[in-house]
Design a protein around this motif. Structure first.
Motif, PDB file in Angstrom:
ATOM      1  N   UNK A 231       0.800  -1.031  -0.196  1.00 18.89           N
ATOM      2  CA  UNK A 231      -0.143   0.169  -0.030  1.00 18.89           C
ATOM      3  C   UNK A 231       0.739   1.226   0.022  1.00 18.89           C
ATOM      4  N   UNK A 232       2.338   1.173   0.588  1.00 19.84           N
ATOM      5  CA  UNK A 232       2.680   2.498   0.976  1.00 19.84           C
ATOM      6  C   UNK A 232       3.285   2.559  -0.226  1.00 19.84           C
ATOM      7  N   UNK A 233       3.908   1.796  -0.604  1.00 16.98           N
ATOM      8  CA  UNK A 233       4.908   1.762  -2.270  1.00 16.98           C
ATOM      9  C   UNK A 233       3.936   1.819  -3.268  1.00 16.98           C
ATOM     10  N   UNK A 234       2.481   1.872  -3.438  1.00 19.46           N
ATOM     11  CA  UNK A 234       1.321   2.447  -4.110  1.00 19.46           C
ATOM     12  C   UNK A 234       1.360   3.450  -4.593  1.00 19.46           C
ATOM     13  N   UNK A 235       1.238   3.844  -2.681  1.00 25.35           N
ATOM     14  CA  UNK A 235       0.682   5.663  -2.193  1.00 25.35           C
ATOM     15  C   UNK A 235       2.206   6.613  -3.060  1.00 25.35           C
ATOM     16  N   UNK A 236       3.059   5.848  -2.843  1.00 26.36           N
ATOM     17  CA  UNK A 236       3.848   7.410  -2.500  1.00 26.36           C
ATOM     18  C   UNK A 236       4.614   6.942  -4.548  1.00 26.36           C
ATOM     19  N   UNK A 237       4.131   6.271  -5.035  1.00 26.95           N
ATOM     20  CA  UNK A 237       5.186   5.927  -6.265  1.00 26.95           C
ATOM     21  C   UNK A 237       4.030   6.776  -7.430  1.00 26.95           C
ATOM     22  N   UNK A 238       2.788   5.973  -7.593  1.00 29.29           N
ATOM     23  CA  UNK A 238       1.496   6.482  -8.405  1.00 29.29           C
ATOM     24  C   UNK A 238       0.981   7.879  -8.572  1.00 29.29           C
ATOM     25  N   UNK A 239       1.376   8.724  -9.596  1.00 26.94           N
ATOM     26  CA  UNK A 239       1.146   9.757  -9.350  1.00 26.94           C
ATOM     27  C   UNK A 239       0.353  10.505  -8.633  1.00 26.94           C
ATOM     28  N   UNK A 240      -0.731  10.512  -9.873  1.00 29.72           N
ATOM     29  CA  UNK A 240      -2.345  10.885  -8.886  1.00 29.72           C
ATOM     30  C   UNK A 240      -2.190  10.402  -7.222  1.00 29.72           C
ATOM     31  N   UNK A 241      -2.095   8.504  -6.734  1.00 30.06           N
ATOM     32  CA  UNK A 241      -2.689   8.761  -5.473  1.00 30.06           C
ATOM     33  C   UNK A 241      -1.960   9.615  -5.211  1.00 30.06           C
ATOM     34  N   UNK A 242      -0.312   9.495  -5.041  1.00 31.82           N
ATOM     35  CA  UNK A 242       0.284  10.457  -4.176  1.00 31.82           C
ATOM     36  C   UNK A 242      -0.174  12.369  -3.658  1.00 31.82           C
ATOM     37  N   UNK A 243      -0.813  12.469  -4.871  1.00 28.99           N
ATOM     38  CA  UNK A 243      -1.423  14.148  -5.021  1.00 28.99           C
ATOM     39  C   UNK A 243      -2.356  13.737  -4.238  1.00 28.99           C
TER      40      UNK A 243
END
Length: 567
Positions: A165-177
């Motif tokens: 979950x943490x990797x996805x949230x940090x790495x995917x651009x829109x999720x990071x926003x």
């Protein structure tokens, strides 16, 4: 210190504590249980003093050893006799209290945003993360002294999913926003830490319990605890495992939901992201090409009136693609073939970020005004709105009366109807609860697997209600309806010039279905908005007048009439 008793094992006081006949020899040599003040080092020394250096054949494996004939909740084998275990448990209580305080702050922040305690995608995901942390810490304290191998395995699996979950949230651009600002990442790390901490606690407690059982039994076990568990302890263990399995299921659902969001992030907005409110959040604005035949200067700039869309029951993208785009494609057969149009996603809807709470209609219009200025769009405008979007367009017209040439209102809400409908507590509570469970993505998964829902459906289409972002935006509407927005509507009615051209379009289906709807539409036309009444058309169609070609033609004709009236 070793001591010898001539009593037989049938004597319950043979070893000074309740072994209840565990040893059957005529003469029993035993270690007297150390006092509660003993440290782990004392226990180790006493065990060595009695047993010396045991040969490997004296060790009893987990498979071969019988259960100790002593209860696991007996003080003699309680891990809380060790100071370090008591300290670890106190720290766990401290972490639980901290998590509860943060969770309550997150809830408050959905009503009134606390600076730095919000995300652009709403607070529901970090609330769910913190709730899982609370559940994990709480259930670990409930069964703190009796850790299990099954619990440790489930915790390890949970750690794996949380890392993903943490990797996805940090790495995917829109999720990071939306979910990956510094604060949100810290919440994710806290959840990860809490689960890892529980894993560490389980290891330390199990190690402490086995050490004490060695001291009591005189045997060295290579496996887990051998003391008997009472029925209360078994009940506590089973309950803890059930809750832990439930929490693991929540984490798995979170991961699946984040994976779907990652997939949806490939959908690009058709317009521009614009930072508003001193860069607090972004809104999405789309404007069609500035070069339209018949309404351009030598340098290609558009000189005519621009249609500004403000939907209510559907998203701006759906409204534009259902109403305006087909009409423009009609070419000469449409009354608006040579007109530009703009639309925007209100905060929290479509591609736009969530705004801080509270967020009233007037605050949203302020954000729109900032965004239009930022991209150099200044009108003149003809406002086309439907449903509760009417409220937003009327407030915009009152604040930009010099650049608004007219309003076309489709099934519009008057002031009282807006307040009565939107301010209902059940309306807001339903959206809040739906937002609360939205991070689990249950509706999202079912719609994708069984309903054929696409990324567009989930972002701005028929399934946009599955997102926490959307539900927080609707909840904010309800929260401000009776206070801020109501006063803004009253002020807009007083400020809007009475000579502003207004046209009303009503659905015959709604007139039949909603008691008093025809009277409300008539009141809007007869001076409810302005004294410059262009037309009132009733369209024989479904609830959405733009769903048919005839309905779209009527809307485009009314837009043309309104422009001619203002000329």
């Amino acid at each position: 210190m070793a001591w010898t008793s001539e009593r037989t094992s049938d004597d319950p006081e043979a070893v000074g504590h309740p072994l209840e006949g565990a040893r059957t020899a005529e003469t029993v040599e035993s270690t007297q249980p150390p006092s509660y003040g003993s440290t782990s080092e004392d226990l180790h020394e006493e065990g060595h003093e009695e047993n010396g250096h045991r040969d490997s054949e004296d060790s009893i494996t987990e498979e071969d050893a019988p259960l100790l004939n002593i209860s696991a909740d007996d003080p003699a084998v309680s891990p809380f006799r060790h100071f370090k275990i008591r300290t670890i448990r106190r720290l766990t209580y401290l972490f639980l209290v901290f998590s509860i305080i943060m969770y309550l702050l997150f809830i408050i922040s959905t009503f009134f945003t606390i600076p730095k305690l919000n995300t652009h995608g709403g607070n529901f995901l970090i609330m769910m993360d913190m709730l899982i942390a609370i559940g994990n810490l709480g259930i670990s304290l409930q069964s703190f002294a009796i850790p299990t191998k099954s619990g440790r395995i489930m915790n390890l699996v949970m750690i794996g999913f949380l890392l993903l979950n943490l990797i996805l949230v940090v790495s995917v651009n829109k999720l990071r926003n939306y979910e990956g600002n510094v604060f949100s990442v810290l919440v994710n790390l806290w959840l990860l830490f809490s689960v890892a901490w529980i894993q560490f606690c389980n290891y330390m407690v199990e190690r402490s319990r086995v050490t004490l059982e060695v001291q009591v039994s005189g045997h060295e076990f290579t496996g887990a605890s051998r003391a008997k568990k009472s029925w209360k302890m078994w009940f506590s263990l089973v309950w803890a495992l059930i809750v832990l399995a439930f929490l693991l299921a929540l984490v798995v659902l979170l991961t699946l939901s984040i994976l779907v969001d990652s997939y949806d992030s490939r959908l690009s907005p058709p317009g521009k992201y614009v930072q508003v409110e001193e860069d607090l959040y972004r809104i999405h604005i789309y404007c069609s090409s500035s070069s339209v035949a018949g309404n351009e200067t030598d340098n290609g700039n558009y000189t005519g009136t621009t249609i500004l869309l403000e939907p209510g029951s559907v998203s701006a993208e759906t409204f534009a693609r259902s109403l305006i785009v087909p009409e423009v494609a009609e070419g000469s057969r449409s009354s608006i073939e040579n007109m530009r149009y703009c639309y925007w996603d209100r905060p929290g809807l479509g591609f736009s970020d969530n705004a801080p709470s509270p967020m009233s209609a007037g605050m949203a219009i302020d954000a729109l005004s900032d965004g239009l200025n930022a991209i150099g769009e200044h009108g003149p405008w003809i406002l086309v709105s439907e449903g509760l979007g009417t409220t937003y367009s009327r407030i915009f017209a009152s604040r930009h009366s010099g650049s608004v040439t007219g309003l076309v209102i489709i099934d519009g809400y008057d002031e009282q109807y807006y307040v009565n409908q939107v301010s209902k507590a059940s309306y807001g509570f339903g959206y809040w609860m739906h937002g609360f469970i939205s991070p689990l993505g249950i509706d999202k998964q079912l719609g994708w697997i069984f309903g054929g829902r696409t990324s567009a459906d989930r972002v701005y289409g028929r399934s946009q209600s599955v997102s926490g972002k959307y539900n927080l935006a609707r909840f904010q509407e309800q929260l401000a309806a009776k206070t801020f927005t109501k006063n803004e509507i009253i002020a807009a009615a007083d400020i809007l010039p009475r000579y502003t051209p207004v046209a009303i379009i009503s659905s015959q289906a709604k007139i039949r279905e909603i008691p008093g709807w025809a009277d409300r539409q008539r009141a809007l036309y007869q001076g409810g908005v302005s004294d410059a009444n262009v037309a009132w058309e009733i369209v024989e169609n479904g609830n959405n007048v733009w769903d048919s070609a005839n309905g779209r033609h009527i809307v485009s004709d009314i837009i043309k009439q309104t422009l001619e009236y203002s000329a």
